[in-house]
Scaffold this motif. Sequence first.
Motif, PDB file in Angstrom:
ATOM      1  N   ALA A   1       2.120   9.636  -5.228  1.00 51.62           N
ATOM      2  CA  ALA A   1       2.522  10.831  -4.471  1.00 51.62           C
ATOM      3  C   ALA A   1       3.673  11.565  -5.152  1.00 51.62           C
ATOM      4  O   ALA A   1       3.695  12.797  -5.209  1.00 51.62           O
ATOM      5  CB  ALA A   1       2.912  10.446  -3.042  1.00 51.62           C
TER       6      ALA A   1
ATOM      7  N   GLY B   1      -3.615   1.610  -1.549  1.00 44.24           N
ATOM      8  CA  GLY B   1      -2.761   2.765  -1.246  1.00 44.24           C
ATOM      9  C   GLY B   1      -2.857   3.825  -2.330  1.00 44.24           C
ATOM     10  O   GLY B   1      -2.926   5.030  -2.054  1.00 44.24           O
TER      11      GLY B   1
ATOM     12  N   HIS C   1       0.896   4.222  -2.722  1.00 44.30           N
ATOM     13  CA  HIS C   1       0.842   5.627  -2.312  1.00 44.30           C
ATOM     14  C   HIS C   1       1.992   6.410  -2.940  1.00 44.30           C
ATOM     15  O   HIS C   1       1.788   7.454  -3.561  1.00 44.30           O
ATOM     16  CB  HIS C   1       0.912   5.709  -0.780  1.00 44.30           C
ATOM     17  CG  HIS C   1       1.048   7.099  -0.254  1.00 44.30           C
ATOM     18  ND1 HIS C   1      -0.030   7.847   0.156  1.00 44.30           N
ATOM     19  CD2 HIS C   1       2.130   7.897  -0.103  1.00 44.30           C
ATOM     20  CE1 HIS C   1       0.382   9.038   0.532  1.00 44.30           C
ATOM     21  NE2 HIS C   1       1.698   9.101   0.387  1.00 44.30           N
ATOM     22  N   GLN C   2       3.214   5.881  -2.788  1.00 47.57           N
ATOM     23  CA  GLN C   2       4.399   6.612  -3.254  1.00 47.57           C
ATOM     24  C   GLN C   2       4.395   6.824  -4.766  1.00 47.57           C
ATOM     25  O   GLN C   2       4.791   7.885  -5.246  1.00 47.57           O
ATOM     26  CB  GLN C   2       5.682   5.857  -2.879  1.00 47.57           C
ATOM     27  CG  GLN C   2       6.012   5.952  -1.403  1.00 47.57           C
ATOM     28  CD  GLN C   2       7.153   5.030  -1.004  1.00 47.57           C
ATOM     29  OE1 GLN C   2       7.426   4.040  -1.674  1.00 47.57           O
ATOM     30  NE2 GLN C   2       7.805   5.345   0.107  1.00 47.57           N
TER      31      GLN C   2
ATOM     32  N   TYR D   1       4.525   7.139   3.692  1.00 46.37           N
ATOM     33  CA  TYR D   1       3.231   7.746   3.349  1.00 46.37           C
ATOM     34  C   TYR D   1       3.286   9.275   3.341  1.00 46.37           C
ATOM     35  O   TYR D   1       2.356   9.936   3.785  1.00 46.37           O
ATOM     36  CB  TYR D   1       2.146   7.281   4.333  1.00 46.37           C
ATOM     37  CG  TYR D   1       2.036   5.775   4.450  1.00 46.37           C
ATOM     38  CD1 TYR D   1       1.406   5.036   3.451  1.00 46.37           C
ATOM     39  CD2 TYR D   1       2.585   5.101   5.541  1.00 46.37           C
ATOM     40  CE1 TYR D   1       1.314   3.657   3.544  1.00 46.37           C
ATOM     41  CE2 TYR D   1       2.497   3.717   5.637  1.00 46.37           C
ATOM     42  CZ  TYR D   1       1.858   2.997   4.636  1.00 46.37           C
ATOM     43  OH  TYR D   1       1.779   1.641   4.732  1.00 46.37           O
TER      44      TYR D   1
ATOM     45  N   SER E   1      -6.488   5.413  -2.389  1.00 48.86           N
ATOM     46  CA  SER E   1      -6.763   6.226  -1.205  1.00 48.86           C
ATOM     47  C   SER E   1      -6.194   7.639  -1.385  1.00 48.86           C
ATOM     48  O   SER E   1      -6.873   8.640  -1.129  1.00 48.86           O
ATOM     49  CB  SER E   1      -6.195   5.505   0.022  1.00 48.86           C
ATOM     50  OG  SER E   1      -5.846   6.404   1.008  1.00 48.86           O
ATOM     51  N   LEU E   2      -4.953   7.723  -1.871  1.00 51.10           N
ATOM     52  CA  LEU E   2      -4.366   9.046  -2.129  1.00 51.10           C
ATOM     53  C   LEU E   2      -5.096   9.737  -3.287  1.00 51.10           C
ATOM     54  O   LEU E   2      -5.396  10.939  -3.219  1.00 51.10           O
ATOM     55  CB  LEU E   2      -2.871   8.905  -2.450  1.00 51.10           C
ATOM     56  CG  LEU E   2      -2.147  10.201  -2.801  1.00 51.10           C
ATOM     57  CD1 LEU E   2      -2.129  11.162  -1.611  1.00 51.10           C
ATOM     58  CD2 LEU E   2      -0.708   9.929  -3.257  1.00 51.10           C
TER      59      LEU E   2
ATOM     60  N   GLU F   1       2.865  13.047   2.315  1.00 49.67           N
ATOM     61  CA  GLU F   1       1.758  13.685   1.584  1.00 49.67           C
ATOM     62  C   GLU F   1       2.291  14.787   0.673  1.00 49.67           C
ATOM     63  O   GLU F   1       2.986  15.692   1.144  1.00 49.67           O
ATOM     64  CB  GLU F   1       0.786  14.323   2.576  1.00 49.67           C
ATOM     65  CG  GLU F   1      -0.184  13.345   3.213  1.00 49.67           C
ATOM     66  CD  GLU F   1      -1.241  12.821   2.239  1.00 49.67           C
ATOM     67  OE1 GLU F   1      -1.638  13.570   1.309  1.00 49.67           O
ATOM     68  OE2 GLU F   1      -1.665  11.667   2.396  1.00 49.67           O
TER      69      GLU F   1
ATOM     70  N   ASP G   1       0.838  -1.204   0.000  1.00 53.82           N
ATOM     71  CA  ASP G   1       0.000   0.000   0.000  1.00 53.82           C
ATOM     72  C   ASP G   1       0.872   1.253   0.000  1.00 53.82           C
ATOM     73  O   ASP G   1       0.517   2.266  -0.611  1.00 53.82           O
ATOM     74  CB  ASP G   1      -1.002   0.002   1.158  1.00 53.82           C
ATOM     75  CG  ASP G   1      -0.334   0.151   2.502  1.00 53.82           C
ATOM     76  OD1 ASP G   1       0.747  -0.445   2.701  1.00 53.82           O
ATOM     77  OD2 ASP G   1      -0.877   0.867   3.355  1.00 53.82           O
TER      78      ASP G   1
END
Length: 317
Positions: free
Chosen positions: A69, A105, A65-66, A188, A108-109, A190, A61
Amino acid sequence: MSLGEFDLIARYFSRPAARRDVLLGVGDDAALLEVPADRLLVAATDTLVEGRHFLPDAPADAVGHQSLAVNLSDLAAMGAEPAWALLSLSLPAADEGWLEAFAAGLYSLAERHGVALVGGDTVRGPRVITITALGFVERGQALRRDGARPGDVLFVSGWPGEAAAGLEALRRGREPEAEHPLVRRYLYAEPRLALGRALRGKATAAMDVSDGLLGDLGKLCAASGVGASVELERLPVSDALSREHPLADCERFVLSGGDDYELLFTLPAADADALESALGPLCAVHRIGRIEALAGVRCMRDGQPAPVAVPGYDHFA
Ligand code: ADP
Ligand code: MG
Protein backbone atom coordinates in the motif's frame (compact mmCIF):
# COMPACT_ATOMS: atom_id res chain seq x y z
CA MET A 1 15.57 -21.20 6.12
CA SER A 2 13.86 -24.41 7.33
CA LEU A 3 11.25 -24.40 4.58
CA GLY A 4 13.94 -23.72 1.97
CA GLU A 5 14.19 -20.50 0.05
CA PHE A 6 12.96 -22.00 -3.22
CA ASP A 7 10.03 -23.86 -1.66
CA LEU A 8 9.09 -20.67 0.15
CA ILE A 9 9.06 -18.65 -3.07
CA ALA A 10 7.19 -21.39 -4.91
CA ARG A 11 4.60 -21.79 -2.18
CA TYR A 12 3.85 -18.18 -1.28
CA PHE A 13 5.01 -15.83 -4.01
CA SER A 14 4.46 -17.56 -7.32
CA ARG A 15 0.82 -16.93 -8.12
CA PRO A 16 0.52 -16.69 -11.91
CA ALA A 17 0.43 -13.10 -13.15
CA ALA A 18 -2.98 -12.15 -14.53
CA ARG A 19 -1.48 -9.48 -16.79
CA ARG A 20 -0.60 -10.06 -20.43
CA ASP A 21 2.23 -7.53 -20.21
CA VAL A 22 4.14 -9.95 -17.93
CA LEU A 23 6.08 -11.97 -20.50
CA LEU A 24 8.07 -13.70 -17.76
CA GLY A 25 7.35 -13.42 -14.03
CA VAL A 26 8.72 -15.14 -10.92
CA GLY A 27 11.10 -18.01 -11.61
CA ASP A 28 13.82 -16.82 -13.97
CA ASP A 29 16.75 -14.54 -13.21
CA ALA A 30 14.62 -11.48 -13.89
CA ALA A 31 11.15 -10.58 -15.10
CA LEU A 32 10.37 -9.54 -18.67
CA LEU A 33 7.75 -6.80 -18.82
CA GLU A 34 6.12 -5.10 -21.76
CA VAL A 35 6.06 -1.30 -21.27
CA PRO A 36 3.37 0.49 -23.34
CA ALA A 37 5.15 2.48 -26.04
CA ASP A 38 3.22 5.70 -25.45
CA ARG A 39 3.62 5.99 -21.69
CA LEU A 40 6.24 6.66 -19.07
CA LEU A 41 7.31 4.02 -16.57
CA VAL A 42 6.72 5.24 -12.99
CA ALA A 43 8.88 3.60 -10.30
CA ALA A 44 8.69 3.81 -6.50
CA THR A 45 10.22 1.81 -3.67
CA ASP A 46 9.67 1.77 0.08
CA THR A 47 11.08 -0.31 2.91
CA LEU A 48 9.30 -1.40 6.08
CA VAL A 49 11.50 -2.34 9.04
CA GLU A 50 10.03 -4.32 11.92
CA GLY A 51 9.85 -2.23 15.08
CA ARG A 52 10.11 0.98 13.11
CA HIS A 53 7.40 0.82 10.45
CA PHE A 54 5.31 -1.98 11.92
CA LEU A 55 4.95 -3.44 15.38
CA PRO A 56 6.60 -6.86 16.00
CA ASP A 57 3.18 -8.35 16.83
CA ALA A 58 1.36 -6.70 13.90
CA PRO A 59 -0.96 -9.10 12.06
CA ALA A 60 1.07 -10.48 9.13
CA ASP A 61 -1.70 -9.85 6.61
CA ALA A 62 -1.65 -6.18 7.60
CA VAL A 63 2.14 -6.07 7.10
CA GLY A 64 1.66 -7.58 3.63
CA HIS A 65 -1.03 -5.03 2.87
CA GLN A 66 1.01 -2.08 4.18
CA SER A 67 4.22 -2.97 2.37
CA LEU A 68 2.43 -2.80 -0.96
CA ALA A 69 0.00 0.00 0.00
CA VAL A 70 2.77 2.44 0.86
CA ASN A 71 4.22 1.94 -2.62
CA LEU A 72 0.89 2.09 -4.45
CA SER A 73 0.24 5.33 -2.59
CA ASP A 74 3.37 6.80 -4.17
CA LEU A 75 2.10 5.75 -7.60
CA ALA A 76 -1.33 7.23 -6.78
CA ALA A 77 0.34 10.50 -5.86
CA MET A 78 1.92 10.56 -9.34
CA GLY A 79 -1.39 9.87 -11.07
CA ALA A 80 0.01 6.54 -12.25
CA GLU A 81 -1.74 3.29 -13.02
CA PRO A 82 0.04 0.50 -11.11
CA ALA A 83 1.13 -2.60 -12.99
CA TRP A 84 3.93 -4.63 -11.37
CA ALA A 85 5.67 -5.13 -8.04
CA LEU A 86 8.94 -6.69 -6.84
CA LEU A 87 9.24 -7.96 -3.27
CA SER A 88 12.49 -8.14 -1.35
CA LEU A 89 11.93 -10.05 1.86
CA SER A 90 14.34 -10.45 4.76
CA LEU A 91 13.02 -12.80 7.46
CA PRO A 92 14.55 -14.29 10.61
CA ALA A 93 12.84 -17.66 9.93
CA ALA A 94 10.42 -19.24 7.47
CA ASP A 95 7.36 -19.01 9.74
CA GLU A 96 4.69 -20.61 7.59
CA GLY A 97 1.72 -19.08 9.42
CA TRP A 98 3.25 -15.62 9.12
CA LEU A 99 4.15 -16.08 5.44
CA GLU A 100 0.70 -17.40 4.55
CA ALA A 101 -1.01 -14.38 6.10
CA PHE A 102 1.56 -11.90 4.77
CA ALA A 103 1.10 -13.21 1.21
CA ALA A 104 -2.69 -13.13 1.58
CA GLY A 105 -2.64 -9.46 2.63
CA LEU A 106 -0.23 -8.50 -0.13
CA TYR A 107 -1.97 -10.40 -2.94
CA SER A 108 -5.41 -9.24 -1.87
CA LEU A 109 -4.42 -5.58 -2.33
CA ALA A 110 -2.43 -6.38 -5.48
CA GLU A 111 -5.34 -8.18 -7.11
CA ARG A 112 -7.79 -5.39 -6.24
CA HIS A 113 -5.63 -3.01 -8.26
CA GLY A 114 -4.52 -5.34 -11.04
CA VAL A 115 -0.91 -5.45 -9.84
CA ALA A 116 1.22 -8.52 -10.67
CA LEU A 117 4.05 -9.63 -8.35
CA VAL A 118 6.78 -10.38 -10.89
CA GLY A 119 9.88 -11.07 -8.82
CA GLY A 120 11.88 -10.34 -5.73
CA ASP A 121 14.51 -11.66 -3.40
CA THR A 122 14.35 -13.73 -0.22
CA VAL A 123 17.05 -13.70 2.46
CA ARG A 124 17.48 -14.50 6.13
CA GLY A 125 17.92 -11.53 8.43
CA PRO A 126 15.90 -9.13 10.56
CA ARG A 127 12.32 -8.73 9.33
CA VAL A 128 12.57 -6.08 6.61
CA ILE A 129 10.30 -5.79 3.59
CA THR A 130 11.10 -3.75 0.50
CA ILE A 131 8.66 -3.48 -2.36
CA THR A 132 9.29 -1.78 -5.66
CA ALA A 133 6.13 -0.78 -7.50
CA LEU A 134 6.04 0.03 -11.20
CA GLY A 135 3.26 1.65 -13.17
CA PHE A 136 2.52 3.91 -16.11
CA VAL A 137 1.43 7.44 -16.77
CA GLU A 138 0.80 9.32 -20.00
CA ARG A 139 3.62 11.68 -20.95
CA GLY A 140 3.03 15.14 -19.48
CA GLN A 141 0.19 13.93 -17.22
CA ALA A 142 2.09 12.91 -14.07
CA LEU A 143 1.18 14.66 -10.84
CA ARG A 144 4.25 16.33 -9.43
CA ARG A 145 5.07 18.31 -6.32
CA ASP A 146 6.48 21.30 -8.10
CA GLY A 147 3.52 22.84 -9.93
CA ALA A 148 1.58 24.68 -7.19
CA ARG A 149 1.01 28.38 -7.92
CA PRO A 150 -0.10 31.27 -5.68
CA GLY A 151 -3.90 31.40 -5.62
CA ASP A 152 -4.33 27.62 -6.05
CA VAL A 153 -6.73 25.98 -3.62
CA LEU A 154 -5.25 23.37 -1.29
CA PHE A 155 -7.10 20.09 -0.74
CA VAL A 156 -6.60 16.93 1.25
CA SER A 157 -8.48 13.73 0.55
CA GLY A 158 -10.43 11.65 3.07
CA TRP A 159 -9.64 11.50 6.76
CA PRO A 160 -5.97 12.07 7.61
CA GLY A 161 -4.98 11.34 11.21
CA GLU A 162 -7.12 8.24 11.70
CA ALA A 163 -4.24 5.84 11.12
CA ALA A 164 -1.95 7.71 13.53
CA ALA A 165 -4.66 7.52 16.19
CA GLY A 166 -5.07 3.80 15.42
CA LEU A 167 -1.34 3.24 15.82
CA GLU A 168 -1.38 5.08 19.14
CA ALA A 169 -4.27 2.87 20.29
CA LEU A 170 -2.22 -0.23 19.38
CA ARG A 171 0.83 1.11 21.19
CA ARG A 172 -1.33 1.62 24.28
CA GLY A 173 -2.14 -2.07 24.13
CA ARG A 174 -5.35 -2.38 22.17
CA GLU A 175 -5.62 -5.78 20.51
CA PRO A 176 -4.78 -5.62 16.78
CA GLU A 177 -7.72 -7.93 16.05
CA ALA A 178 -10.16 -5.44 17.55
CA GLU A 179 -12.80 -4.26 15.13
CA HIS A 180 -11.81 -0.73 16.02
CA PRO A 181 -12.24 1.69 13.09
CA LEU A 182 -9.05 3.65 13.81
CA VAL A 183 -6.95 0.50 14.29
CA ARG A 184 -8.40 -0.97 11.10
CA ARG A 185 -7.60 2.26 9.29
CA TYR A 186 -3.98 2.05 10.44
CA LEU A 187 -3.59 -1.62 9.53
CA TYR A 188 -5.47 -1.65 6.21
CA ALA A 189 -5.56 1.90 4.80
CA GLU A 190 -6.34 2.01 1.07
CA PRO A 191 -4.09 3.94 -1.31
CA ARG A 192 -6.03 6.60 -3.26
CA LEU A 193 -5.33 5.28 -6.74
CA ALA A 194 -8.64 6.27 -8.32
CA LEU A 195 -8.33 9.81 -6.99
CA GLY A 196 -4.76 10.12 -8.25
CA ARG A 197 -5.87 9.04 -11.73
CA ALA A 198 -8.78 11.48 -11.64
CA LEU A 199 -6.43 14.36 -10.79
CA ARG A 200 -4.20 13.84 -13.84
CA GLY A 201 -4.13 16.93 -16.00
CA LYS A 202 -6.16 18.82 -13.36
CA ALA A 203 -4.14 19.18 -10.15
CA THR A 204 -1.25 21.63 -10.38
CA ALA A 205 0.63 19.66 -7.68
CA ALA A 206 0.06 16.55 -5.59
CA MET A 207 1.79 14.25 -3.12
CA ASP A 208 0.72 11.57 -0.68
CA VAL A 209 0.76 12.34 3.02
CA SER A 210 3.27 9.97 4.58
CA ASP A 211 5.09 12.06 7.15
CA GLY A 212 2.21 14.25 8.31
CA LEU A 213 0.14 16.85 6.50
CA LEU A 214 2.02 19.95 7.66
CA GLY A 215 5.49 18.51 7.08
CA ASP A 216 4.53 17.16 3.66
CA LEU A 217 2.84 20.43 2.71
CA GLY A 218 6.15 22.11 3.52
CA LYS A 219 7.85 19.79 1.01
CA LEU A 220 5.24 20.49 -1.68
CA CYS A 221 5.64 24.24 -1.13
CA ALA A 222 9.43 24.04 -1.22
CA ALA A 223 9.33 22.03 -4.47
CA SER A 224 6.93 24.56 -6.02
CA GLY A 225 8.74 27.64 -4.68
CA VAL A 226 5.60 28.89 -2.92
CA GLY A 227 4.05 29.03 0.56
CA ALA A 228 0.65 28.04 1.92
CA SER A 229 -1.90 28.92 4.55
CA VAL A 230 -4.00 26.26 6.26
CA GLU A 231 -7.33 27.09 7.89
CA LEU A 232 -7.39 24.94 11.00
CA GLU A 233 -11.18 25.07 11.33
CA ARG A 234 -11.48 23.44 7.92
CA LEU A 235 -9.40 20.37 8.78
CA PRO A 236 -11.39 17.19 8.27
CA VAL A 237 -11.91 15.37 11.58
CA SER A 238 -13.69 12.05 11.17
CA ASP A 239 -16.43 10.87 13.53
CA ALA A 240 -14.28 7.90 14.49
CA LEU A 241 -11.47 10.26 15.51
CA SER A 242 -13.60 12.83 17.35
CA ARG A 243 -15.44 10.11 19.29
CA GLU A 244 -12.11 8.96 20.78
CA HIS A 245 -10.15 12.18 21.23
CA PRO A 246 -10.62 15.80 22.32
CA LEU A 247 -10.48 18.34 19.49
CA ALA A 248 -6.91 19.51 20.18
CA ASP A 249 -5.63 15.92 19.89
CA CYS A 250 -7.68 15.37 16.72
CA GLU A 251 -6.00 18.40 15.20
CA ARG A 252 -2.56 17.07 16.14
CA PHE A 253 -3.35 13.69 14.54
CA VAL A 254 -4.66 15.33 11.36
CA LEU A 255 -1.66 17.65 11.02
CA SER A 256 1.10 15.20 11.93
CA GLY A 257 -0.20 11.69 11.20
CA GLY A 258 1.04 9.61 8.27
CA ASP A 259 0.02 6.09 7.18
CA ASP A 260 -3.45 7.05 5.90
CA TYR A 261 -2.24 7.32 2.28
CA GLU A 262 -4.31 10.46 1.77
CA LEU A 263 -3.42 12.81 -1.08
CA LEU A 264 -2.56 16.46 -0.68
CA PHE A 265 -3.19 18.41 -3.89
CA THR A 266 -3.73 21.84 -5.36
CA LEU A 267 -6.28 22.97 -7.95
CA PRO A 268 -6.43 26.27 -9.83
CA ALA A 269 -8.98 28.50 -8.03
CA ALA A 270 -11.08 28.94 -11.17
CA ASP A 271 -11.60 25.16 -11.49
CA ALA A 272 -11.79 24.25 -7.80
CA ASP A 273 -15.60 24.26 -7.35
CA ALA A 274 -16.33 22.19 -10.44
CA LEU A 275 -13.52 19.73 -9.77
CA GLU A 276 -14.49 19.39 -6.13
CA SER A 277 -18.03 18.37 -7.14
CA ALA A 278 -16.72 16.03 -9.83
CA LEU A 279 -14.37 14.29 -7.36
CA GLY A 280 -17.07 13.93 -4.69
CA PRO A 281 -18.47 10.56 -5.81
CA LEU A 282 -14.94 9.12 -6.01
CA CYS A 283 -13.73 10.04 -2.55
CA ALA A 284 -14.19 12.77 0.05
CA VAL A 285 -11.95 15.78 -0.59
CA HIS A 286 -11.56 18.74 1.73
CA ARG A 287 -10.55 22.28 0.94
CA ILE A 288 -8.14 23.24 3.72
CA GLY A 289 -6.29 26.31 2.56
CA ARG A 290 -4.55 28.05 -0.28
CA ILE A 291 -1.18 28.50 -1.92
CA GLU A 292 0.54 31.84 -1.47
CA ALA A 293 3.58 33.59 -2.89
CA LEU A 294 5.23 34.04 0.51
CA ALA A 295 7.35 30.97 1.35
CA GLY A 296 6.53 28.83 4.41
CA VAL A 297 3.42 27.17 5.80
CA ARG A 298 1.15 29.24 8.04
CA CYS A 299 -1.77 27.96 10.10
CA MET A 300 -4.77 30.25 10.65
CA ARG A 301 -7.70 29.99 13.01
CA ASP A 302 -10.69 32.27 12.38
CA GLY A 303 -8.53 34.42 10.14
CA GLN A 304 -5.78 34.90 12.74
CA PRO A 305 -2.30 33.32 12.68
CA ALA A 306 -2.30 30.26 14.94
CA PRO A 307 1.16 28.69 15.34
CA VAL A 308 1.19 24.92 15.79
CA ALA A 309 4.23 22.74 16.44
CA VAL A 310 4.02 19.35 14.78
CA PRO A 311 7.31 18.37 13.15
CA GLY A 312 7.16 15.90 10.26
CA TYR A 313 8.85 12.58 10.71
CA ASP A 314 12.53 12.48 9.83
CA HIS A 315 14.40 9.18 10.21
CA PHE A 316 17.68 10.92 10.85
CA ALA A 317 16.41 13.75 13.03
P1 ADP B 1 18.61 -15.19 -8.34
O1 ADP B 1 19.53 -16.03 -7.53
O2 ADP B 1 18.72 -15.34 -9.81
O3 ADP B 1 18.53 -13.77 -7.86
P2 ADP B 1 16.49 -16.02 -6.65
O4 ADP B 1 16.76 -17.41 -6.21
O5 ADP B 1 16.80 -14.91 -5.73
O6 ADP B 1 17.18 -15.82 -8.07
O7 ADP B 1 14.99 -15.94 -7.08
C1 ADP B 1 14.39 -16.88 -7.92
C2 ADP B 1 13.17 -16.28 -8.57
O8 ADP B 1 12.23 -16.03 -7.55
C3 ADP B 1 13.42 -14.96 -9.26
O9 ADP B 1 12.56 -14.90 -10.37
C4 ADP B 1 13.01 -13.92 -8.23
O10 ADP B 1 12.54 -12.74 -8.84
C5 ADP B 1 11.89 -14.65 -7.50
N1 ADP B 1 11.74 -14.27 -6.09
C6 ADP B 1 12.64 -14.45 -5.10
N2 ADP B 1 12.12 -14.04 -3.92
C7 ADP B 1 10.87 -13.57 -4.18
C8 ADP B 1 9.86 -13.01 -3.40
N3 ADP B 1 10.00 -12.80 -2.08
N4 ADP B 1 8.72 -12.63 -4.02
C9 ADP B 1 8.57 -12.80 -5.35
N5 ADP B 1 9.48 -13.35 -6.14
C10 ADP B 1 10.64 -13.74 -5.58
MG1 MG C 1 18.06 -13.29 -5.78
